[in-house]
Design a protein around this motif. Structure first.
Motif, PDB file in Angstrom:
ATOM      1  N   TRP A 139       0.924  -1.300  -0.087  1.00  0.00           N
ATOM      2  CA  TRP A 139       0.111   0.006   0.008  1.00  0.00           C
ATOM      3  C   TRP A 139       0.956   1.229  -0.033  1.00  0.00           C
ATOM      4  O   TRP A 139       0.448   2.192  -0.728  1.00  0.00           O
ATOM      5  CB  TRP A 139      -1.018  -0.007   1.317  1.00  0.00           C
ATOM      6  CG  TRP A 139      -1.654   1.124   1.443  1.00  0.00           C
ATOM      7  CD1 TRP A 139      -3.020   1.315   0.771  1.00  0.00           C
ATOM      8  CD2 TRP A 139      -1.411   2.161   2.151  1.00  0.00           C
ATOM      9  NE1 TRP A 139      -3.376   2.706   1.487  1.00  0.00           N
ATOM     10  CE2 TRP A 139      -2.553   3.247   2.021  1.00  0.00           C
ATOM     11  CE3 TRP A 139      -0.552   2.549   3.064  1.00  0.00           C
ATOM     12  CZ2 TRP A 139      -2.583   4.475   2.862  1.00  0.00           C
ATOM     13  CZ3 TRP A 139      -0.551   3.654   3.775  1.00  0.00           C
ATOM     14  CH2 TRP A 139      -1.730   4.659   3.625  1.00  0.00           C
ATOM     15  N   THR A 152      -0.223  -2.261  -4.839  1.00  0.00           N
ATOM     16  CA  THR A 152      -1.362  -3.190  -4.148  1.00  0.00           C
ATOM     17  C   THR A 152      -1.923  -3.958  -5.428  1.00  0.00           C
ATOM     18  O   THR A 152      -2.756  -4.863  -4.935  1.00  0.00           O
ATOM     19  CB  THR A 152      -2.537  -2.334  -3.586  1.00  0.00           C
ATOM     20  OG1 THR A 152      -3.080  -1.565  -4.774  1.00  0.00           O
ATOM     21  CG2 THR A 152      -1.892  -1.298  -2.563  1.00  0.00           C
ATOM     22  N   VAL A 157      -6.144   3.009  -6.286  1.00  0.00           N
ATOM     23  CA  VAL A 157      -5.342   3.056  -5.008  1.00  0.00           C
ATOM     24  C   VAL A 157      -3.735   3.321  -5.458  1.00  0.00           C
ATOM     25  O   VAL A 157      -3.116   4.363  -4.839  1.00  0.00           O
ATOM     26  CB  VAL A 157      -5.409   1.817  -4.178  1.00  0.00           C
ATOM     27  CG1 VAL A 157      -4.308   1.713  -2.994  1.00  0.00           C
ATOM     28  CG2 VAL A 157      -6.652   1.594  -3.710  1.00  0.00           C
ATOM     29  N   VAL A 211      -7.975   5.312  -0.761  1.00  0.00           N
ATOM     30  CA  VAL A 211      -6.999   4.763  -0.166  1.00  0.00           C
ATOM     31  C   VAL A 211      -7.131   4.543   1.281  1.00  0.00           C
ATOM     32  O   VAL A 211      -6.607   3.374   1.729  1.00  0.00           O
ATOM     33  CB  VAL A 211      -5.515   5.566  -0.452  1.00  0.00           C
ATOM     34  CG1 VAL A 211      -5.487   5.649  -1.960  1.00  0.00           C
ATOM     35  CG2 VAL A 211      -5.409   6.777   0.165  1.00  0.00           C
ATOM     36  N   TYR A 217      -9.594   1.558   1.638  1.00  0.00           N
ATOM     37  CA  TYR A 217      -8.871   0.366   1.321  1.00  0.00           C
ATOM     38  C   TYR A 217      -8.088  -0.281   2.386  1.00  0.00           C
ATOM     39  O   TYR A 217      -7.747  -1.533   2.810  1.00  0.00           O
ATOM     40  CB  TYR A 217      -7.982   0.718   0.067  1.00  0.00           C
ATOM     41  CG  TYR A 217      -7.189  -0.833  -0.673  1.00  0.00           C
ATOM     42  CD1 TYR A 217      -7.837  -1.621  -1.230  1.00  0.00           C
ATOM     43  CD2 TYR A 217      -5.973  -0.956  -0.097  1.00  0.00           C
ATOM     44  CE1 TYR A 217      -7.366  -2.526  -1.672  1.00  0.00           C
ATOM     45  CE2 TYR A 217      -5.297  -1.969  -0.624  1.00  0.00           C
ATOM     46  CZ  TYR A 217      -5.846  -2.808  -1.380  1.00  0.00           C
ATOM     47  OH  TYR A 217      -5.476  -4.068  -1.937  1.00  0.00           O
ATOM     48  N   LEU A 218      -7.171   0.723   3.057  1.00  0.00           N
ATOM     49  CA  LEU A 218      -6.208   0.506   4.219  1.00  0.00           C
ATOM     50  C   LEU A 218      -7.113  -0.245   5.179  1.00  0.00           C
ATOM     51  O   LEU A 218      -6.752  -1.260   5.808  1.00  0.00           O
ATOM     52  CB  LEU A 218      -5.260   1.379   4.367  1.00  0.00           C
ATOM     53  CG  LEU A 218      -4.216   1.187   5.667  1.00  0.00           C
ATOM     54  CD1 LEU A 218      -3.083   0.076   4.945  1.00  0.00           C
ATOM     55  CD2 LEU A 218      -3.580   2.210   6.235  1.00  0.00           C
TER      56      LEU A 218
END
Length: 475
Positions: free
Chosen positions: A317, A322, A327, A348, A351-352
């Motif tokens: 990331w 990724t 992202v 982002v 997503y994390l």
């Protein structure tokens, strides 16, 4: 000019116009000694933020010279530096613009008490915010925990008028010694990135005012409709100038209000809301300072986040590898320019914290190191809003699908192509700049194959929903 001089302690207010502390110092009848202190709170800034601060200091120093004055630079604990400079110059007053994060408030409060105890005049002034946090209260006298009521409370409030820069800054008969800005090496932590970031940054008050003029002349009218498309020049680009005070929020507010009156309509209204969103972050930071370090909602304290920053998926990331194009494009934009489009920030962060179930603090700290527009309140609130632990009524099901977001907000792929070089025959300069900025130890090259996804999007979403549902049922 026989009066003992006043010290103007500059911090995150690197401008000459709309600067109440500077205006008061110049009106005091005293000579003014502008001062910037490299203390431990500046030393601990992230690499990109510290470099950007140096650019702002350099620009301000030149602007101050043009007003017949000099910017004095000193390194050390702020209280000690001020004590020494007062002794050297015979200064009788110290003025500064207020800061609001807990560390700065503690430092400034102790210094103010000490200076007053020694008989010096101390003047502290607003300037970083439209509204002082203690002045915005609910009908029952508390603080707002939700943005929309906060916005409704302040949208029609009076905002301080604009103040021109002084024609001259009164100078003392002699100047104290100053450090050299180059000796501070504020960009050292950027390493290879120090050669790349300047391509994407134009520092200083004049540049900020010019960006505002360009935005008002064009993009503000369509801001509401266009602002979520990261490949379009639809935003003001003023966040990093705001972060270190190269432009006052008051000037942006009045300019946007005038644009609304001239027909910018919904675009100007939405832009004003975004400016107040920044205010709301400070409002929360002052009233609930734990937002900077802990879950704003304490019920999230035992949620089983992954807290391993060396997890291979987390490393992917941070490096924009990724395997999820939207992202990765955003993370590379961040590393190259020090900025990231707001829509991309939400994607982002989601997503994390959700697809990778990783603690928001890891993302917040990475942003703090990489952002040139780093701001303590906005960074913390933004991450907690996306993670679900912050000020939000129903956060657990908000999981951005990066592929859906790409199709919606980058339908032609222009944003991804601008920042992801792999697979392109002739990648644009921005995508190539990423490989010039990253450490050599990462062993990355534009000729690399683009990686497979570190986690399937559907798999990550289901895992996040299951984790949240399990946690809610147990808590």
């Amino acid at each position: 000019m026989g009066e003992r001089p006043a010290i103007l302690w500059l911090r995150r207010d690197l401008r000459l116009a709309d600067h109440p502390a500077l205006t008061a110092a110049c009106a005091s009848g005293r000579a003014v000694i502008p001062l910037f202190i490299l203390d431990d709170q500046v030393e601990t800034l992230g690499a990109a933020a510290k470099w950007r601060l140096g650019q702002g200091i350099s620009s301000l120093s030149q602007a101050i010279e043009e007003k017949g004055s000099h910017l004095i630079l000193r390194r050390g604990a702020a209280a000690d530096v001020l004590t020494r400079l007062i002794a050297e110059t015979g200064a009788a007053a110290v003025y500064w613009s207020r800061l609001y994060d807990p560390a700065a408030r503690a430092r400034d409060g102790a210094i103010e008490a000490d200076l007053k105890a020694r008989g010096l005049e101390v003047g502290t002034f607003p300037g970083a915010l439209l509204f002082e946090p203690g002045m915005v209260q609910t009908g029952t006298g508390g603080f707002y925990r939700v943005f929309t009521p906060y916005w409704k409370s302040v949208r029609d409030r009076r905002v301080d008028p604009l103040v021109p820069a002084p024609a001259r800054i009164p100078a003392p008969a002699s100047w104290p010694a100053s450090d050299r800005l180059d000796d501070w090496a504020l960009g050292a932590a950027l390493r290879r990135g120090a050669a790349v970031l300047p391509r994407y940054t134009e520092a200083g008050e004049a540049a900020a005012l010019a960006r505002l003029d360009v935005f008002l002349a064009g993009a503000i009218a369509d801001y509401q409709a266009e602002r979520d498309y990261p490949a379009r020049a639809a935003t003001s680009g003023l966040s990093e100038a705001l972060a270190i005070g190269e432009i006052a929020p008051h000037r942006i507010w009045h300019a946007a209000q005038h644009a609304r009156e001239r027909g910018a309509g919904d675009g100007a209204e939405t832009f004003l809301k975004e400016l107040v969103w920044r205010e709301f972050a400070y409002h929360l930071m002052v009233h609930t300072p734990h937002i900077l370090t802990r879950n704003w909602r304490e019920e999230w304290d035992s949620f089983p986040w992954n807290e391993d920053a060396q997890d291979l998926r987390v490393i992917a990331w941070t490096r924009g590898r990724t395997g999820v194009p939207f992202v990765d494009a955003a993370m590379r934009e961040l590393y190259v320019t020090g900025r990231m489009h707001n829509r991309a920030r939400m994607v982002v962060a989601s997503y994390l914290t959700k697809h990778l179930l990783t603690h928001w603090r890891i993302g917040m700290e990475w942003f703090a190191d990489c952002l040139t527009d780093w701001d303590p309140a906005s960074n913390a609130m933004g991450w907690q809003w996306c993670a679900g632990s912050g000020p939000d009524a129903a956060p657990y099901f908000r999981i951005f699908n990066p592929e859906t977001q790409r199709k919606t907000y980058d339908p032609q792929g222009a944003y991804v192509q601008a920042w992801v070089a792999e697979g392109q025959r002739n990648p644009p300069q921005g995508a190539l700049d990423y490989f010039d900025a990253v450490p050599l130890s990462w062993r990355l090259a534009p000729s690399d194959l683009y990686p497979a996804p570190v986690v399937g999007l559907a798999e990550g979403r289901q895992r996040a929903l299951a984790a949240y549902e399990s946690y809610r049922s147990e808590s």
